[in-house]
Motif scaffolding. Structure first.
Motif, PDB file in Angstrom:
ATOM      1  N   VAL A 137      36.136  28.118 -29.126  1.00 55.26           N
ATOM      2  CA  VAL A 137      36.815  27.498 -27.991  1.00 55.26           C
ATOM      3  C   VAL A 137      37.861  26.502 -28.485  1.00 55.26           C
ATOM      4  O   VAL A 137      38.997  26.481 -27.994  1.00 55.26           O
ATOM      5  CB  VAL A 137      35.795  26.813 -27.049  1.00 55.26           C
ATOM      6  N   ARG A 138      37.505  25.698 -29.487  1.00 56.00           N
ATOM      7  CA  ARG A 138      38.474  24.739 -30.030  1.00 56.00           C
ATOM      8  C   ARG A 138      39.658  25.459 -30.668  1.00 56.00           C
ATOM      9  O   ARG A 138      40.794  24.992 -30.607  1.00 56.00           O
ATOM     10  CB  ARG A 138      37.803  23.802 -31.038  1.00 56.00           C
ATOM     11  N   ARG A 139      39.407  26.616 -31.289  1.00 56.34           N
ATOM     12  CA  ARG A 139      40.502  27.392 -31.887  1.00 56.34           C
ATOM     13  C   ARG A 139      41.451  27.899 -30.800  1.00 56.34           C
ATOM     14  O   ARG A 139      42.666  27.876 -30.958  1.00 56.34           O
ATOM     15  CB  ARG A 139      39.927  28.571 -32.693  1.00 56.34           C
ATOM     16  N   LEU A 140      40.898  28.363 -29.689  1.00 54.04           N
ATOM     17  CA  LEU A 140      41.740  28.799 -28.572  1.00 54.04           C
ATOM     18  C   LEU A 140      42.541  27.626 -28.009  1.00 54.04           C
ATOM     19  O   LEU A 140      43.701  27.777 -27.632  1.00 54.04           O
ATOM     20  CB  LEU A 140      40.887  29.445 -27.486  1.00 54.04           C
ATOM     21  N   HIS A 141      41.918  26.452 -27.965  1.00 53.88           N
ATOM     22  CA  HIS A 141      42.634  25.259 -27.506  1.00 53.88           C
ATOM     23  C   HIS A 141      43.827  24.958 -28.410  1.00 53.88           C
ATOM     24  O   HIS A 141      44.855  24.467 -27.942  1.00 53.88           O
ATOM     25  CB  HIS A 141      41.709  24.046 -27.494  1.00 53.88           C
ATOM     26  N   ASP A 142      43.701  25.246 -29.698  1.00 58.94           N
ATOM     27  CA  ASP A 142      44.792  24.959 -30.631  1.00 58.94           C
ATOM     28  C   ASP A 142      46.030  25.779 -30.302  1.00 58.94           C
ATOM     29  O   ASP A 142      47.144  25.338 -30.533  1.00 58.94           O
ATOM     30  CB  ASP A 142      44.347  25.228 -32.071  1.00 58.94           C
ATOM     31  N   SER A 143      45.830  26.966 -29.748  1.00 58.86           N
ATOM     32  CA  SER A 143      46.979  27.787 -29.351  1.00 58.86           C
ATOM     33  C   SER A 143      47.309  27.599 -27.870  1.00 58.86           C
ATOM     34  O   SER A 143      47.962  28.441 -27.257  1.00 58.86           O
ATOM     35  CB  SER A 143      46.726  29.263 -29.672  1.00 58.86           C
ATOM     36  N   ASP A 144      46.822  26.484 -27.288  1.00 55.43           N
ATOM     37  CA  ASP A 144      47.098  26.077 -25.907  1.00 55.43           C
ATOM     38  C   ASP A 144      46.594  27.093 -24.888  1.00 55.43           C
ATOM     39  O   ASP A 144      47.250  27.389 -23.894  1.00 55.43           O
ATOM     40  CB  ASP A 144      48.596  25.808 -25.708  1.00 55.43           C
ATOM     41  N   ARG A 145      45.401  27.631 -25.153  1.00 57.93           N
ATOM     42  CA  ARG A 145      44.770  28.567 -24.221  1.00 57.93           C
ATOM     43  C   ARG A 145      43.411  28.026 -23.794  1.00 57.93           C
ATOM     44  O   ARG A 145      42.760  27.307 -24.536  1.00 57.93           O
ATOM     45  CB  ARG A 145      44.599  29.935 -24.868  1.00 57.93           C
ATOM     46  N   SER A 146      42.981  28.423 -22.637  1.00 55.39           N
ATOM     47  CA  SER A 146      41.680  28.015 -22.129  1.00 55.39           C
ATOM     48  C   SER A 146      40.570  28.605 -22.987  1.00 55.39           C
ATOM     49  O   SER A 146      40.674  29.731 -23.493  1.00 55.39           O
ATOM     50  CB  SER A 146      41.522  28.506 -20.688  1.00 55.39           C
ATOM     51  N   GLY A 147      39.495  27.858 -23.129  1.00 58.33           N
ATOM     52  CA  GLY A 147      38.340  28.337 -23.883  1.00 58.33           C
ATOM     53  C   GLY A 147      37.640  29.518 -23.231  1.00 58.33           C
ATOM     54  O   GLY A 147      36.870  30.226 -23.878  1.00 58.33           O
ATOM     55  N   TRP A 148      37.900  29.748 -21.958  1.00 57.97           N
ATOM     56  CA  TRP A 148      37.283  30.871 -21.259  1.00 57.97           C
ATOM     57  C   TRP A 148      37.732  32.221 -21.822  1.00 57.97           C
ATOM     58  O   TRP A 148      37.057  33.236 -21.613  1.00 57.97           O
ATOM     59  CB  TRP A 148      37.580  30.801 -19.754  1.00 57.97           C
ATOM     60  N   TRP A 149      38.846  32.261 -22.549  1.00 55.60           N
ATOM     61  CA  TRP A 149      39.295  33.501 -23.171  1.00 55.60           C
ATOM     62  C   TRP A 149      38.268  34.020 -24.176  1.00 55.60           C
ATOM     63  O   TRP A 149      38.289  35.201 -24.535  1.00 55.60           O
ATOM     64  CB  TRP A 149      40.644  33.316 -23.865  1.00 55.60           C
ATOM     65  N   ILE A 150      37.369  33.161 -24.628  1.00 53.93           N
ATOM     66  CA  ILE A 150      36.353  33.569 -25.608  1.00 53.93           C
ATOM     67  C   ILE A 150      35.460  34.668 -25.037  1.00 53.93           C
ATOM     68  O   ILE A 150      34.836  35.419 -25.791  1.00 53.93           O
ATOM     69  CB  ILE A 150      35.519  32.348 -26.071  1.00 53.93           C
ATOM     70  N   LEU A 151      35.425  34.799 -23.723  1.00 56.26           N
ATOM     71  CA  LEU A 151      34.591  35.818 -23.071  1.00 56.26           C
ATOM     72  C   LEU A 151      35.181  37.219 -23.140  1.00 56.26           C
ATOM     73  O   LEU A 151      34.492  38.190 -22.825  1.00 56.26           O
ATOM     74  CB  LEU A 151      34.338  35.436 -21.609  1.00 56.26           C
ATOM     75  N   LEU A 152      36.448  37.336 -23.542  1.00 58.91           N
ATOM     76  CA  LEU A 152      37.099  38.636 -23.666  1.00 58.91           C
ATOM     77  C   LEU A 152      37.353  38.929 -25.146  1.00 58.91           C
ATOM     78  O   LEU A 152      38.400  38.585 -25.684  1.00 58.91           O
ATOM     79  CB  LEU A 152      38.417  38.658 -22.888  1.00 58.91           C
ATOM     80  N   PRO A 153      36.404  39.570 -25.813  1.00 56.11           N
ATOM     81  CA  PRO A 153      36.467  39.717 -27.275  1.00 56.11           C
ATOM     82  C   PRO A 153      37.723  40.382 -27.811  1.00 56.11           C
ATOM     83  O   PRO A 153      38.257  39.960 -28.822  1.00 56.11           O
ATOM     84  CB  PRO A 153      35.237  40.555 -27.600  1.00 56.11           C
ATOM     85  N   VAL A 154      38.216  41.418 -27.159  1.00 54.38           N
ATOM     86  CA  VAL A 154      39.376  42.138 -27.686  1.00 54.38           C
ATOM     87  C   VAL A 154      40.625  41.259 -27.621  1.00 54.38           C
ATOM     88  O   VAL A 154      41.410  41.207 -28.564  1.00 54.38           O
ATOM     89  CB  VAL A 154      39.592  43.459 -26.920  1.00 54.38           C
ATOM     90  N   VAL A 155      40.783  40.534 -26.540  1.00 52.11           N
ATOM     91  CA  VAL A 155      41.954  39.676 -26.366  1.00 52.11           C
ATOM     92  C   VAL A 155      41.857  38.435 -27.242  1.00 52.11           C
ATOM     93  O   VAL A 155      42.820  38.045 -27.891  1.00 52.11           O
ATOM     94  CB  VAL A 155      42.099  39.274 -24.877  1.00 52.11           C
ATOM     95  N   ASN A 156      40.675  37.815 -27.281  1.00 48.84           N
ATOM     96  CA  ASN A 156      40.582  36.539 -27.994  1.00 48.84           C
ATOM     97  C   ASN A 156      40.743  36.686 -29.499  1.00 48.84           C
ATOM     98  O   ASN A 156      41.170  35.744 -30.156  1.00 48.84           O
ATOM     99  CB  ASN A 156      39.325  35.766 -27.614  1.00 48.84           C
TER     100      ASN A 156
END
Length: 111
Positions: A72-91
């Motif tokens: 989640v913190r890694r997704l935040h670094d690219s200015d994306r919501s942590g909820w993207w972690i729920l979509l494995p192919v996209v995240n």
């Protein structure tokens, strides 16, 4: 964090196992991922040698929250919501992208 010892990233993620706010750099995430795989293989090998899956199951329980938090913190670094972690192919694509320079809505860039 100094780039001297990559194992420090693994330890940092374990220590911040419930910190879902803030940002994690690419090296922080991917070194954590690498050491998690290495430790998982070692734990699995020891478990196989002992004839039990208990060690593997305990390690999986132990590492679940740190994996989720650093992702989640890694997704935040690219200015994306942590909820993207729920979509494995996209995240996985988002986890590979470079983070935003400077400060974004999730805070300043981490070192």
């Amino acid at each position: 964090m100094e780039s001297g010892n990559p194992f420090n990233y693994y330890v940092k993620a374990i220590k911040n196992y419930v910190t879902f706010s803030g940002r994690a750099t690419r090296p922080e995430y991917w070194y954590f991922f690498l050491f998690n795989i290495i430790v998982g293989i070692i734990v699995g090998g020891v478990g196989t040698f002992l004839g039990t899956d208990l060690l593997k199951d305990l390690y999986t329980l132990f590492i679940f929250l740190p994996c989720l938090a650093v992702g989640v913190r890694r997704l935040h670094d690219s200015d994306r919501s942590g909820w993207w972690i729920l979509l494995p192919v996209v995240n996985i694509i988002f986890l590979c992208l470079e983070g935003t320079a400077g400060e974004n809505r999730f805070g300043p860039a981490s070192n």
